[in-house]
Design a protein around this motif. Structure first.
Motif, PDB file in Angstrom:
ATOM      1  N   HIS A   1       0.812  -1.224   0.000  1.00 52.08           N
ATOM      2  CA  HIS A   1       0.000   0.000   0.000  1.00 52.08           C
ATOM      3  C   HIS A   1       0.841   1.269   0.000  1.00 52.08           C
ATOM      4  CE1 HIS A   1      -4.164  -1.444   0.433  1.00 52.08           C
ATOM      5  NE2 HIS A   1      -3.648  -2.460   1.094  1.00 52.08           N
ATOM      6  N   PHE A   2       1.988   1.246   0.677  1.00 54.17           N
ATOM      7  CA  PHE A   2       2.730   2.493   0.877  1.00 54.17           C
ATOM      8  C   PHE A   2       4.205   2.417   0.495  1.00 54.17           C
ATOM      9  CE2 PHE A   2      -0.800   2.497   3.924  1.00 54.17           C
ATOM     10  CZ  PHE A   2      -1.432   3.678   3.561  1.00 54.17           C
ATOM     11  N   GLY A   3       4.692   1.242   0.113  1.00 57.16           N
ATOM     12  CA  GLY A   3       6.094   1.117  -0.246  1.00 57.16           C
ATOM     13  C   GLY A   3       7.032   1.066   0.937  1.00 57.16           C
ATOM     14  N   GLY A   4       6.486   1.140   2.155  1.00 56.49           N
ATOM     15  CA  GLY A   4       7.306   1.100   3.358  1.00 56.49           C
ATOM     16  C   GLY A   4       6.842   2.119   4.384  1.00 56.49           C
ATOM     17  N   LYS A   5       7.576   2.198   5.484  1.00 58.10           N
ATOM     18  CA  LYS A   5       7.216   3.106   6.576  1.00 58.10           C
ATOM     19  C   LYS A   5       7.292   4.563   6.143  1.00 58.10           C
ATOM     20  CE  LYS A   5      10.106   3.695  10.019  1.00 58.10           C
ATOM     21  NZ  LYS A   5      10.886   3.565  11.280  1.00 58.10           N
ATOM     22  N   GLU A   6       8.284   4.885   5.317  1.00 54.58           N
ATOM     23  CA  GLU A   6       8.443   6.271   4.876  1.00 54.58           C
ATOM     24  C   GLU A   6       7.230   6.744   4.086  1.00 54.58           C
ATOM     25  OE1 GLU A   6      10.611   3.907   4.490  1.00 54.58           O
ATOM     26  OE2 GLU A   6      12.418   4.504   5.605  1.00 54.58           O
ATOM     27  N   GLY A   7       6.737   5.874   3.211  1.00 55.35           N
ATOM     28  CA  GLY A   7       5.568   6.239   2.405  1.00 55.35           C
ATOM     29  C   GLY A   7       4.325   6.441   3.247  1.00 55.35           C
ATOM     30  N   LEU A   8       4.140   5.572   4.226  1.00 58.65           N
ATOM     31  CA  LEU A   8       2.989   5.707   5.121  1.00 58.65           C
ATOM     32  C   LEU A   8       3.081   6.997   5.919  1.00 58.65           C
ATOM     33  CD1 LEU A   8       0.484   4.677   6.606  1.00 58.65           C
ATOM     34  CD2 LEU A   8       1.975   3.248   8.018  1.00 58.65           C
ATOM     35  N   TYR A   9       4.279   7.279   6.421  1.00 59.20           N
ATOM     36  CA  TYR A   9       4.483   8.488   7.216  1.00 59.20           C
ATOM     37  C   TYR A   9       4.215   9.748   6.391  1.00 59.20           C
ATOM     38  CZ  TYR A   9       6.793  11.686  10.494  1.00 59.20           C
ATOM     39  OH  TYR A   9       7.070  12.703  11.363  1.00 59.20           O
ATOM     40  N   ALA A  10       4.688   9.734   5.144  1.00 57.53           N
ATOM     41  CA  ALA A  10       4.508  10.896   4.277  1.00 57.53           C
ATOM     42  C   ALA A  10       3.031  11.179   4.034  1.00 57.53           C
ATOM     43  CB  ALA A  10       5.229  10.671   2.943  1.00 57.53           C
ATOM     44  N   VAL A  11       2.232  10.141   3.848  1.00 57.27           N
ATOM     45  CA  VAL A  11       0.793  10.328   3.629  1.00 57.27           C
ATOM     46  C   VAL A  11       0.135  10.869   4.894  1.00 57.27           C
ATOM     47  CG1 VAL A  11      -1.396   9.188   3.087  1.00 57.27           C
ATOM     48  CG2 VAL A  11       0.676   8.548   1.856  1.00 57.27           C
ATOM     49  N   VAL A  12       0.524  10.340   6.050  1.00 58.53           N
ATOM     50  CA  VAL A  12      -0.036  10.813   7.319  1.00 58.53           C
ATOM     51  C   VAL A  12       0.277  12.297   7.515  1.00 58.53           C
ATOM     52  CG1 VAL A  12       0.145  10.643   9.835  1.00 58.53           C
ATOM     53  CG2 VAL A  12      -0.019   8.564   8.463  1.00 58.53           C
ATOM     54  N   VAL A  13       1.527  12.685   7.292  1.00 61.07           N
ATOM     55  CA  VAL A  13       1.932  14.085   7.457  1.00 61.07           C
ATOM     56  C   VAL A  13       1.178  14.988   6.488  1.00 61.07           C
ATOM     57  CG1 VAL A  13       3.851  15.710   7.158  1.00 61.07           C
ATOM     58  CG2 VAL A  13       4.206  13.580   8.406  1.00 61.07           C
ATOM     59  N   ASP A  14       1.072  14.555   5.239  1.00 62.34           N
ATOM     60  CA  ASP A  14       0.377  15.357   4.240  1.00 62.34           C
ATOM     61  C   ASP A  14      -1.084  15.577   4.621  1.00 62.34           C
ATOM     62  OD1 ASP A  14       0.253  16.564   1.458  1.00 62.34           O
ATOM     63  OD2 ASP A  14      -1.266  15.002   1.260  1.00 62.34           O
ATOM     64  N   ARG A  15      -1.725  14.544   5.116  1.00 59.15           N
ATOM     65  CA  ARG A  15      -3.132  14.671   5.526  1.00 59.15           C
ATOM     66  C   ARG A  15      -3.288  15.645   6.678  1.00 59.15           C
ATOM     67  NH1 ARG A  15      -6.719   9.181   5.595  1.00 59.15           N
ATOM     68  NH2 ARG A  15      -6.813   8.827   3.349  1.00 59.15           N
ATOM     69  N   GLU A  16      -2.389  15.564   7.645  1.00 59.85           N
ATOM     70  CA  GLU A  16      -2.484  16.446   8.805  1.00 59.85           C
ATOM     71  C   GLU A  16      -2.220  17.891   8.416  1.00 59.85           C
ATOM     72  OE1 GLU A  16      -3.706  15.637  11.673  1.00 59.85           O
ATOM     73  OE2 GLU A  16      -3.885  13.564  11.029  1.00 59.85           O
ATOM     74  N   MET A  17      -1.282  18.110   7.536  1.00 58.97           N
ATOM     75  CA  MET A  17      -0.989  19.470   7.100  1.00 58.97           C
ATOM     76  C   MET A  17      -2.190  20.067   6.367  1.00 58.97           C
ATOM     77  SD  MET A  17       3.021  19.314   5.903  1.00 58.97           S
ATOM     78  CE  MET A  17       3.092  21.090   5.639  1.00 58.97           C
ATOM     79  N   ARG A  18      -2.815  19.273   5.519  1.00 56.77           N
ATOM     80  CA  ARG A  18      -3.988  19.771   4.790  1.00 56.77           C
ATOM     81  C   ARG A  18      -5.149  20.037   5.743  1.00 56.77           C
ATOM     82  NH1 ARG A  18      -6.121  16.178   1.811  1.00 56.77           N
ATOM     83  NH2 ARG A  18      -4.677  14.448   1.957  1.00 56.77           N
ATOM     84  N   GLN A  19      -5.290  19.182   6.756  1.00 55.29           N
ATOM     85  CA  GLN A  19      -6.344  19.375   7.739  1.00 55.29           C
ATOM     86  C   GLN A  19      -6.177  20.712   8.459  1.00 55.29           C
ATOM     87  OE1 GLN A  19      -8.981  17.093   8.699  1.00 55.29           O
ATOM     88  NE2 GLN A  19      -9.695  18.809   9.911  1.00 55.29           N
ATOM     89  N   LEU A  20      -4.956  20.999   8.871  1.00 57.06           N
ATOM     90  CA  LEU A  20      -4.682  22.238   9.599  1.00 57.06           C
ATOM     91  C   LEU A  20      -4.788  23.453   8.693  1.00 57.06           C
ATOM     92  CD1 LEU A  20      -3.878  23.847  12.026  1.00 57.06           C
ATOM     93  CD2 LEU A  20      -1.525  23.073  11.746  1.00 57.06           C
ATOM     94  N   LEU A  21      -4.214  23.365   7.510  1.00 55.69           N
ATOM     95  CA  LEU A  21      -4.264  24.502   6.586  1.00 55.69           C
ATOM     96  C   LEU A  21      -5.700  24.820   6.181  1.00 55.69           C
ATOM     97  CD1 LEU A  21      -1.203  23.746   4.288  1.00 55.69           C
ATOM     98  CD2 LEU A  21      -1.471  25.708   5.811  1.00 55.69           C
ATOM     99  N   ASP A  22      -6.497  23.792   5.927  1.00 54.89           N
ATOM    100  CA  ASP A  22      -7.903  24.017   5.573  1.00 54.89           C
ATOM    101  C   ASP A  22      -8.655  24.667   6.731  1.00 54.89           C
ATOM    102  OD1 ASP A  22      -7.435  22.916   3.119  1.00 54.89           O
ATOM    103  OD2 ASP A  22      -8.385  20.980   3.554  1.00 54.89           O
ATOM    104  N   GLY A  23      -8.319  24.238   7.962  1.00 52.51           N
ATOM    105  CA  GLY A  23      -8.976  24.815   9.128  1.00 52.51           C
ATOM    106  C   GLY A  23      -8.660  26.283   9.300  1.00 52.51           C
ATOM    107  N   VAL A  24      -7.392  26.645   9.112  1.00 52.62           N
ATOM    108  CA  VAL A  24      -6.990  28.046   9.247  1.00 52.62           C
ATOM    109  C   VAL A  24      -7.614  28.885   8.140  1.00 52.62           C
ATOM    110  CG1 VAL A  24      -5.031  29.635   9.158  1.00 52.62           C
ATOM    111  CG2 VAL A  24      -4.843  27.503  10.454  1.00 52.62           C
ATOM    112  N   THR A  25      -7.522  28.398   6.906  1.00 50.82           N
ATOM    113  CA  THR A  25      -8.070  29.145   5.772  1.00 50.82           C
ATOM    114  C   THR A  25      -9.573  29.353   5.916  1.00 50.82           C
ATOM    115  OG1 THR A  25      -6.375  28.188   4.330  1.00 50.82           O
ATOM    116  CG2 THR A  25      -8.277  29.201   3.264  1.00 50.82           C
TER     117      THR A  25
END
Length: 226
Positions: free
Chosen positions: A71-95
Motif C-alpha cells: 500500500h505504501f512502499g514502506g514506513k516512509e511512504g505511510l508516514y509521508a501520507v499521514v503528514v500530508d493529511r495532517e498538514m492539509r487538515q490544519l491549513l484548511d482549518g486556518v483558511t
C-alpha cells in the motif's frame, strides 16, 4: 475417512458441522489503506518515526509486512501520507476560519483555528511538531508554519498598506505572528492551562498591542468566546 474443510480442519464423522467462529470480514483495498493510516498515525504520534516499525504497524493491523509495503512502499511512504493529511487538515482549518472583516478578529480566528486543531487532532499535531525524516522541504513543522503564514500574509499586507506601513514587511510579521501561536500551542498541548479562549486572548493581545501597550485583562472582540 475425515474430509478436509475449507478452514483446514476435519469434518466430524457423523455429527452436525460446527459453525465457524472468529471468521473475519475481508477488507477492501481502500478500507485496509485507511486502517493502516489510522494505526500508523497513532503509533507515529506515540513513538515517533524512528520508534515505529513496519512490523508493529502490520501486527496492529493483523496483516503481514508485505501488505504495508504493497500500500505504501514502506514506513516512509505511510508516514509521508499521514503528514500530508495532517498538514492539509490544519491549513484548511486556518483558511476556512479567516472570515471576519476586522484585522484583530482575523487574528483571533487564526489563533482559535490553530488551538482547535491542537485540541481536536492531538495525535496529528504531535506528528507535525516532530522533525520529519522524509519530505524535508514540505513535511516539517517549519514549512507548515510558513504555509499558514502565507494565508495571513495577504491580510497583513492590506492592513499595512491602509495604515501607511511598508506592505513588503507583511511576510516577516506573518511568520512572527503564526510562529508565536504555533509554538505557544505546542506548549499548551501538554499543560492545557489556561483555557483555550484565554490563551487565544493573550496571544492576540501581544500581537495586536505589542509589549508596550498590553491590556491587563485582554478580551476577545469576535463572536466566539470559547
Amino acid at each position: 475417512m475425515a474430509i478436509e474443510g475449507r478452514t483446514g480442519g476435519t469434518g466430524s464423522s457423523g455429527g452436525e458441522q460446527k459453525p465457524r467462529r472468529g471468521r473475519r470480514v475481508r477488507m477492501t483495498g481502500a478500507e485496509r489503506r485507511e486502517q493502516l493510516l489510522d494505526i500508523g498515525r497513532t503509533l507515529f504520534a506515540e513513538k515517533g518515526f524512528e520508534g515505529t516499525s513496519v512490523e508493529e504497524i502490520a501486527a496492529k493491523a493483523g496483516v503481514s509486512k508485505p501488505v504495508v509495503y504493497e500500500h505504501f512502499g514502506g514506513k516512509e511512504g505511510l508516514y509521508a501520507v499521514v503528514v500530508d493529511r495532517e498538514m492539509r487538515q490544519l491549513l484548511d482549518g486556518v483558511t476556512g476560519a479567516l472570515t471576519a472583516g476586522h484585522p484583530r478578529e482575523l487574528l483571533e480566528q487564526a489563533a482559535f483555528a490553530l488551538l482547535d486543531y491542537i485540541e481536536n487532532y492531538t495525535d496529528g499535531f504531535r506528528i507535525l511538531v516532530r522533525d520529519s525524516p522524509v519530505a524535508q522541504s514540505t513535511g516539517t513543522f517549519a514549512s507548515l508554519i510558513s504555509d499558514i503564514a502565507t494565508q495571513v500574509e495577504d491580510i497583513l499586507g492590506l492592513e499595512f498598506k491602509a495604515r501607511g506601513f511598508d506592505p513588503k514587511l507583511a511576510p516577516l510579521y506573518a511568520q512572527a505572528l503564526v510562529g508565536s501561536v504555533a509554538l505557544t500551542g505546542q506548549w499548551w498541548l501538554d499543560v492545557r492551562k489556561p483555557e483555550k479562549s484565554e490563551v487565544a486572548a493573550h496571544l492576540v493581545n501581544l500581537a495586536w498591542h505589542g509589549l508596550d501597550g498590553l491590556e491587563q485583562k485582554p478580551r476577545l472582540i469576535g463572536h466566539r468566546k470559547n
